[in-house]
Design a protein around this motif. Structure first.
Motif, short mmCIF file in Angstrom:
data_model
loop_
_atom_site.label_atom_id
_atom_site.label_comp_id
_atom_site.label_asym_id
_atom_site.label_seq_id
_atom_site.Cartn_x
_atom_site.Cartn_y
_atom_site.Cartn_z
N LYS A 87 0.64 -1.33 -0.26
CA LYS A 87 0.05 -0.01 0.15
C LYS A 87 1.22 0.73 -0.01
CE LYS A 87 -4.11 1.87 2.37
NZ LYS A 87 -4.79 2.06 3.45
N TYR A 88 2.13 1.50 0.84
CA TYR A 88 3.09 2.75 1.10
C TYR A 88 4.04 2.55 0.20
CZ TYR A 88 -0.70 3.57 4.49
OH TYR A 88 -2.00 3.48 5.42
N PHE A 90 5.45 0.96 -2.06
CA PHE A 90 4.90 0.17 -3.63
C PHE A 90 4.54 2.10 -4.20
CE2 PHE A 90 2.40 -1.03 -7.47
CZ PHE A 90 3.35 -2.29 -8.18
N ARG A 91 3.31 2.00 -3.65
CA ARG A 91 3.24 3.36 -3.74
C ARG A 91 3.97 4.69 -4.61
NH1 ARG A 91 -0.41 8.67 -1.36
NH2 ARG A 91 -0.80 9.36 -3.09
N VAL A 94 7.11 3.80 -7.48
CA VAL A 94 5.74 3.79 -8.91
C VAL A 94 6.00 5.40 -9.69
CG1 VAL A 94 3.76 3.30 -9.90
CG2 VAL A 94 4.38 1.82 -8.46
N SER A 95 5.60 6.73 -7.95
CA SER A 95 5.57 7.58 -8.27
C SER A 95 6.92 8.06 -8.53
CB SER A 95 4.77 8.13 -7.72
OG SER A 95 5.19 8.15 -5.82
N LYS A 349 -5.99 12.92 -9.90
CA LYS A 349 -6.59 11.44 -8.84
C LYS A 349 -8.47 11.45 -9.22
CE LYS A 349 -4.78 12.96 -4.94
NZ LYS A 349 -4.31 11.28 -4.45
N LEU A 353 -6.39 4.73 -10.72
CA LEU A 353 -5.24 4.37 -10.71
C LEU A 353 -3.86 4.74 -10.83
CD1 LEU A 353 -4.67 0.85 -13.28
CD2 LEU A 353 -4.92 0.97 -10.72
N LYS A 356 -4.56 6.91 -7.67
CA LYS A 356 -3.63 6.02 -7.04
C LYS A 356 -2.48 5.76 -6.65
CE LYS A 356 -4.44 1.46 -4.12
NZ LYS A 356 -5.34 -0.45 -4.81
N TYR A 357 -1.42 5.94 -7.68
CA TYR A 357 0.01 5.58 -7.14
C TYR A 357 0.66 6.42 -8.41
CZ TYR A 357 -1.32 0.30 -6.95
OH TYR A 357 -1.80 -0.36 -6.72
N LEU A 358 0.34 8.02 -8.79
CA LEU A 358 0.74 9.07 -9.48
C LEU A 358 0.90 9.91 -8.59
CD1 LEU A 358 1.05 7.82 -13.32
CD2 LEU A 358 2.35 6.93 -12.06
#
Length: 359
Positions: A87-88, A90-91, A94-95, A349, A353, A356-358
């Motif tokens: 959840k944290y 990985f985000r 990715v960002s 937002k 996806l 959520k991730y970027l």
């Protein structure tokens, strides 16, 4: 200082949402130099006021870290290792990768040569190296990776040992590097040499802010200690202003001014954080104000990621800080950047996806 107390994170705490929004704006002020084409370093009122902005804004990044400590070290918030990574971390990863590529792509058109090969080489070399502000993401990932162990220590240490841990971190994260930077003959060299071979890395790094934020919120701080923190924060601010706004332009002296580990910035940041925790939290705000601040607070990570790109675009469009008094143009360009970034992130937002991730 008294017994520890629980941190409530299930409900929105408007004082921390407000701090996050203001800190985000201050980060833009810190990076506003991207749009500064002037070479005017003369000692005058306008430049002094402009420098004052940069000094005042330095609390922003440390307070971001302290806010993370409040949220993640909450004893009532259980974060299993799998959830922590999925959840944290990985985000964040990715960002970081995405925006590093975006910045590398954009920079390759302006900083690399004219040929496609040169631009491609530039992009390939810098696509994962990040931009000037994305170091914060890597620091945060590193702290999150240690979270299961740090949180266990926090929950088992008694008050005395926790204060000892914080004191040691302050010494080796802040005091030792500051002393090492002084121009005292031989002394800084001895300090740096001893520190190198003692290898007290456990007491160094931005983890200090992470744990300090948790401590200031979760423990009852006596009125005497609060006065001490506020007094030291004022001293730190005055020192920073005198050195950066007066001694630096006049004599080139700038030791221990704006670095986030410098004692003056540490005390400034602690004072601001304690002010929001102790004073702003008692203020009554209208529901409309709370909704606006809460909404903006949810956009701050995305604004942080994209604001440097917007500043670069503005600069390449010919926007600079010379269109009026620098002390005024800094605020105008920073506000334009903040609003533009907020609108872009708000739209992003809405996309599955992406939001959520970027951002």
């Amino acid at each position: 200082m008294g017994n520890s107390k629980n941190i409530t994170t299930s409900n929105r705490l408007i004082q921390y949402d407000l701090m996050r929004v203001l800190a985000c704006f201050c980060v833009i002020v810190i990076h506003i130099g991207i749009c500064d084409d002037s070479n005017n370093e003369n000692f005058n009122v306008d430049n002094c006021i402009s420098s004052l902005y940069f000094v005042f804004a330095r609390w922003a990044v440390p307070c971001f870290m302290m806010l993370s400590g409040v949220m993640f070290l909450d004893k009532n918030k259980d974060i299993p290792i799998k959830k922590l990574y999925v959840k944290y971390i990985f985000r964040l990863a990715v960002s970081y990768a995405f925006w590093s590529c975006i910045y590398a792509l954009y920079n390759s058109f302006y900083d690399a040569g004219n040929s496609f090969i040169e631009k491609f080489k530039y992009f390939a070399s810098y696509c994962l190296s990040g931009e000037l502000h994305t170091w914060y993401i890597l620091v945060t990932i590193g702290i999150y990776m240690t979270l299961p162990i740090i949180k266990h220590l926090i929950n088992t240490l008694d008050e005395k040992k926790l204060r000892y841990w914080i004191l040691m971190m302050f010494i080796f994260f802040s005091i030792v590097p500051f002393v090492s930077s002084l121009s005292i003959p031989m002394f800084p060299g001895y300090v740096a040499y001893i520190n190198k071979y003692m290898e007290l890395y456990f007491f160094a790094g931005y983890m200090f802010y992470f744990i300090m934020g948790y401590y200031l919120v979760s423990h009852d701080i006596s009125a005497k200690i609060k006065k001490c923190v506020y007094s030291l924060s004022i001293v730190g601010f005055v020192y920073s202003v005198v050195v950066f706004c007066v001694l630096n332009p006049l004599f080139g002296f700038k030791i221990g001014v704006l670095g986030y580990s410098n004692p003056n910035i540490v005390f400034m940041s602690m004072g601001v954080f304690l002010f929001f925790t102790d004073v702003v939290s008692k203020r009554k705000f209208s529901n409309k104000f709370k909704r606006v601040i809460t909404s903006l607070s949810g956009l701050t990570y995305g604004i942080y990621l994209i604001h440097v790109l917007i500043l670069k675009v503005l600069h390449n469009m010919g926007v600079s800080l010379s269109f009026c008094a620098k002390s005024v143009s800094i605020l105008i360009v920073s506000l334009i950047t903040f609003i533009s970034a907020a609108i872009i992130v708000y739209i992003m937002k809405k996309v599955p996806l992406v939001g959520k991730y970027l951002c």
